[in-house]
Design a protein around this motif. Sequence first.
Motif, PDB file in Angstrom:
ATOM      1  N   LYS A  29      58.203  82.721 138.405  1.00 51.51           N
ATOM      2  CA  LYS A  29      58.762  83.429 139.559  1.00 51.51           C
ATOM      3  C   LYS A  29      57.916  83.154 140.801  1.00 51.51           C
ATOM      4  O   LYS A  29      56.691  83.116 140.736  1.00 51.51           O
ATOM      5  CB  LYS A  29      58.729  84.948 139.311  1.00 51.51           C
ATOM      6  N   LEU A  67      68.769  92.314 145.518  1.00 48.41           N
ATOM      7  CA  LEU A  67      68.195  91.145 144.859  1.00 48.41           C
ATOM      8  C   LEU A  67      68.335  91.298 143.352  1.00 48.41           C
ATOM      9  O   LEU A  67      68.222  92.422 142.836  1.00 48.41           O
ATOM     10  CB  LEU A  67      66.706  91.010 145.201  1.00 48.41           C
ATOM     11  N   PRO A  68      68.536  90.209 142.630  1.00 56.79           N
ATOM     12  CA  PRO A  68      68.531  90.321 141.166  1.00 56.79           C
ATOM     13  C   PRO A  68      67.140  90.738 140.694  1.00 56.79           C
ATOM     14  O   PRO A  68      66.152  90.067 141.049  1.00 56.79           O
ATOM     15  CB  PRO A  68      68.862  88.891 140.702  1.00 56.79           C
ATOM     16  N   LYS A 115      64.059  88.269 139.846  1.00 58.90           N
ATOM     17  CA  LYS A 115      64.228  86.965 140.486  1.00 58.90           C
ATOM     18  C   LYS A 115      62.905  86.500 141.114  1.00 58.90           C
ATOM     19  O   LYS A 115      62.510  85.349 141.009  1.00 58.90           O
ATOM     20  CB  LYS A 115      65.326  87.061 141.545  1.00 58.90           C
ATOM     21  N   PHE A 116      62.233  87.440 141.807  1.00 58.68           N
ATOM     22  CA  PHE A 116      60.960  87.155 142.443  1.00 58.68           C
ATOM     23  C   PHE A 116      59.927  88.207 142.037  1.00 58.68           C
ATOM     24  O   PHE A 116      60.280  89.288 141.552  1.00 58.68           O
ATOM     25  CB  PHE A 116      61.085  87.183 143.976  1.00 58.68           C
ATOM     26  N   GLN A 153      72.374  86.227 149.309  1.00 58.75           N
ATOM     27  CA  GLN A 153      72.244  84.897 148.701  1.00 58.75           C
ATOM     28  C   GLN A 153      71.772  83.856 149.703  1.00 58.75           C
ATOM     29  O   GLN A 153      71.063  82.907 149.343  1.00 58.75           O
ATOM     30  CB  GLN A 153      73.580  84.464 148.082  1.00 58.75           C
ATOM     31  N   VAL A 180      68.062  84.289 149.791  1.00 53.70           N
ATOM     32  CA  VAL A 180      67.506  83.824 148.515  1.00 53.70           C
ATOM     33  C   VAL A 180      67.464  82.290 148.489  1.00 53.70           C
ATOM     34  O   VAL A 180      66.467  81.699 148.070  1.00 53.70           O
ATOM     35  CB  VAL A 180      68.346  84.362 147.330  1.00 53.70           C
ATOM     36  N   ASP A 186      64.271  79.956 147.932  1.00 55.81           N
ATOM     37  CA  ASP A 186      64.256  79.005 146.809  1.00 55.81           C
ATOM     38  C   ASP A 186      63.956  77.584 147.266  1.00 55.81           C
ATOM     39  O   ASP A 186      63.298  76.813 146.556  1.00 55.81           O
ATOM     40  CB  ASP A 186      65.608  79.017 146.081  1.00 55.81           C
TER      41      ASP A 186
END
Length: 388
Positions: free
Chosen positions: A4, A30-31, A34-35, A379, A382, A386
């Motif tokens: 992560k 946020l999922p 995810k981070f 997204q 994100v 990413d």
Amino acid sequence: MAEKKKILIRIGSLRHGGAEKVLVTFLKNLPPGKFEIDLLLNLYSGKYLLEVPSWVNILYLNKGEMITTNRLQDLPTKAFRVLFQKFLKRFPGLLYQFILKGKKYDVEFAAIHGMRDEILNSLQKSSKKIVWIHNDLKKTEFHNYTDEEFRKFFGFDKILVISDQIKRDFENLAQNKFEQNKIVRIYNPLDTEEILKKANDETLDCFVPRNDDGVPIFMSVGTVFPQKGFDRLLKVHKRLLDEGFPHHIQIIGDGYDFENIKKLQHDLGVTETSTLFGFTNNPYPIIKDADFYILSSRYEGFPTVLFEAITLKKKIIATDVSGVKEMLEDGKLGLVVENSEDGIYEGMKKALENPKNFKIFDERLKSYEMPFELENSVQSIVKIIDEL
């Protein structure tokens, strides 16, 4: 499985402001997992603390309620906080060693423009750096943001801006294609489903159903400080009452200027026709109940509250500040007025003299769809993280 990304996010506090609300909405959507996120607050304070997801690690420099007055008994605490924060800004090595425990970050994120120097002066030179700009820094209220000061933001790997106007301001100062590519227009995450759900919750302590006296209600929401122009709104209110136009004003919000606005309300003799609700976690039933939403701001970046008013299909009067024409589609979805006391006066008078002028906005709002979805906004950010 890829490790992560470790992210440090910095903001002053989680008080009831637009940038703070936007940040918490982003984190909530946020999922989980995810981070790995550390959220560092200058002051562990604010109504949105309770909404931060449990998997986000909250750190802070100072703890306690925000001090907005200069009472003698508060001055030592206020002075200590200021000096301590300045000390850590001057000697970031101590911050990273003792508060952040020597942790290495992949991304460091200034959630407001005011955290620019703290992030750019990070000792972790290898981390990617992002800033989120929520205000129109070209306005006179930000007079210290000369072109030279603006140029410092190009030290970030990505500059997230919330309106086309702010994007153009940065693009005009970009010196090459590489710098232009750093600037990204991002719609603020806005949970329209939550707004509509909360708007039907009329169990609030401060919510009082309107009287059936037929008197129009103009309401506004915002942190109570000079930017929001609530002083102008109350003066216009008094002016229109004196001219024989009965109406009510409702203001939701708190802030360091609250007592001054309360005093102005009293001095103008409008305590019976205007209501200062203070802060509430859920302003939406009150917005829904009003006839008009009015934005009296002197300056903005991209006033998300207008999208909330649009979601609730409110008739809107808004001063011509950054983001307003963009959001109201050059006046198709609401009345845009001159950014002045006279502009606010003319807009409200138009609504009171002939409410039929606003019927066209009702019709357009019925079929209007938001130009973005919450998921898409989240997204987009994100994806930027990413790809860094």
